[in-house]
Write an enzyme that holds these catalytic residues in place. Structure first.
Site, PDB file in Angstrom:
ATOM      1  CG  ASP A   8     -27.026 -15.095  -4.771  1.00 28.45           C
ATOM      2  OD1 ASP A   8     -27.890 -15.020  -3.878  1.00 28.45           O
ATOM      3  OD2 ASP A   8     -26.620 -14.113  -5.412  1.00 28.45           O
ATOM      4  CG  HIS A  46     -26.465 -10.454  -4.312  1.00 34.80           C
ATOM      5  ND1 HIS A  46     -26.439 -11.803  -4.006  1.00 34.80           N
ATOM      6  CD2 HIS A  46     -26.393  -9.800  -3.127  1.00 34.80           C
ATOM      7  CE1 HIS A  46     -26.347 -11.953  -2.694  1.00 34.80           C
ATOM      8  NE2 HIS A  46     -26.330 -10.756  -2.134  1.00 34.80           N
TER       9      HIS A  46
END
Length: 335
Positions: free
Chosen positions: A168, A195
């Site tokens: 990310d 996530h």
């Protein structure tokens, strides 16, 4: 053990020797991850394990002229998993299956949760002091699974359990640079929360572009960072997900963990960890920046000043996070 201590004592510049183990080394993430770890000068003993194919991957990358030995193991080897784990300093777990056509998210969870549970049991038995980096999805649930297994085994150390959310961070840097027209290597974006999907919260207000991004750009960037994985799945026509970029993310995070273990100062990475930030709300895990050191997590950083937009994103993220964490915990406690 003495050789590691000796190298630390006699040379402040030479890196110590570290054993790193990859569980799921022959998969789509595991192979490129193993390759990248072979190139890390701190990794001098690389152990690869998978249900099949790991010895071949090990033989292949062992020809690369870096100062490390590589061994591959499968369940067919006598005590193969034990050999892969014994004496290891860092364990990475990319093992699992990608979501396939016709497979529900519950189907995916049950398969990967079982895989992670079994591997976590082996780590608890053979490498209880290792830093454990969980890549297997869904990370928001698999990391709590590892905690529960370690608790049952009496070896849980919250400072050495990590959910790898680095992809990310990489996406945020890349996507922001494309909007701003800058070098992505100069962009630093703190990504917090979890996530998956809306649990991923990029703190764009903390970047050097906070005053130049329009609300439309901010909204589009946030959504793209949250759902960047969909771009890869679509580009691969549903036949795969992010493997190469995830391997780079895993290698970067493992490299940071090794820097911390080696005594390097000010090593900071975001990670999904056992956190006090929202524990009072029943959210035991949360991704934020952590300082890494010889004992794993040295400090868990707060979120800093947030924009009103980010405050709302955090509220949304916490709802989904709590459900995912409880789901992982229940998989073990109700088994």
């Amino acid at each position: 053990m003495f050789s590691r201590i000796a190298k630390r004592s006699f040379s402040s510049t030479a890196a110590a020797n570290y054993k790193v183990t990859v569980l799921g080394a022959a998969g789509g993430i595991g192979q490129p991850l193993s390759l990248l770890l072979k190139l890390n000068h701190r990794v001098t003993d690389l152990s690869l394990y998978d249900i099949r194919g790991a010895p071949g991957v090990a033989a292949d990358i062992s020809h690369i002229p870096t100062n490390s030995t590589v061994n591959g193991y499968t369940p067919e080897d006598a005590e193969g998993l034990k050999k892969a784990l014994t004496g290891t300093d860092v364990v990475l777990i990319p093992a699992g299956v990608p979501r396939k056509p016709g497979m529900t998210r519950d189907d995916l969870f049950n398969i990967n949760a079982g895989i992670v549970r079994d591997l976590a049991t082996a780590v608890a038995d053979h490498a209880p002091n290792a830093a454990v980096c969980v890549i297997s999805n869904p990370v928001n649930s698999t990391v709590p699974i590892v905690k529960e297994v370690f608790k049952q085994k009496g070896v849980y150390n919250k400072n050495k359990l990590f959910g790898v959310t680095t992809l990310d961070v990489l996406r945020a840097s890349r996507f922001l640079s494309q909007v701003a027209g800058t070098d992505p290597t100069t962009e630093k974006v703190n990504v917090v929360g979890g996530h998956s999907g809306y649990t991923i919260v990029p703190l764009l207000s903390g970047t050097k572009h906070k005053s130049t991004l329009t609300n439309e750009q901010r909204d589009a960037l946030t959504h793209r960072i949250q759902f960047g994985g969909d771009e890869v799945v679509q580009a691969k026509n549903g036949a795969g997900s992010a493997t190469l970029s995830m391997a780079q993310a895993g290698a970067r995070f493992a490299g940071s963990v090794l820097k911390g273990l080696d005594g390097e100062k000010d090593v900071i990475e975001p990670s999904f960890v056992d956190s006090p930030l929202f524990a009072e709300e029943g959210i035991e895990f949360f991704a934020s920046e952590v300082t890494l050191g010889p004992n794993g997590i040295e400090k868990i950083h707060g979120l800093g000043e947030l924009s009103n937009f980010e405050e709302e994103l955090i509220k949304t993220a916490k709802v989904d996070l709590k459900k995912s964490i409880v789901k992982g915990q229940a998989f073990i406690t109700k088994a």
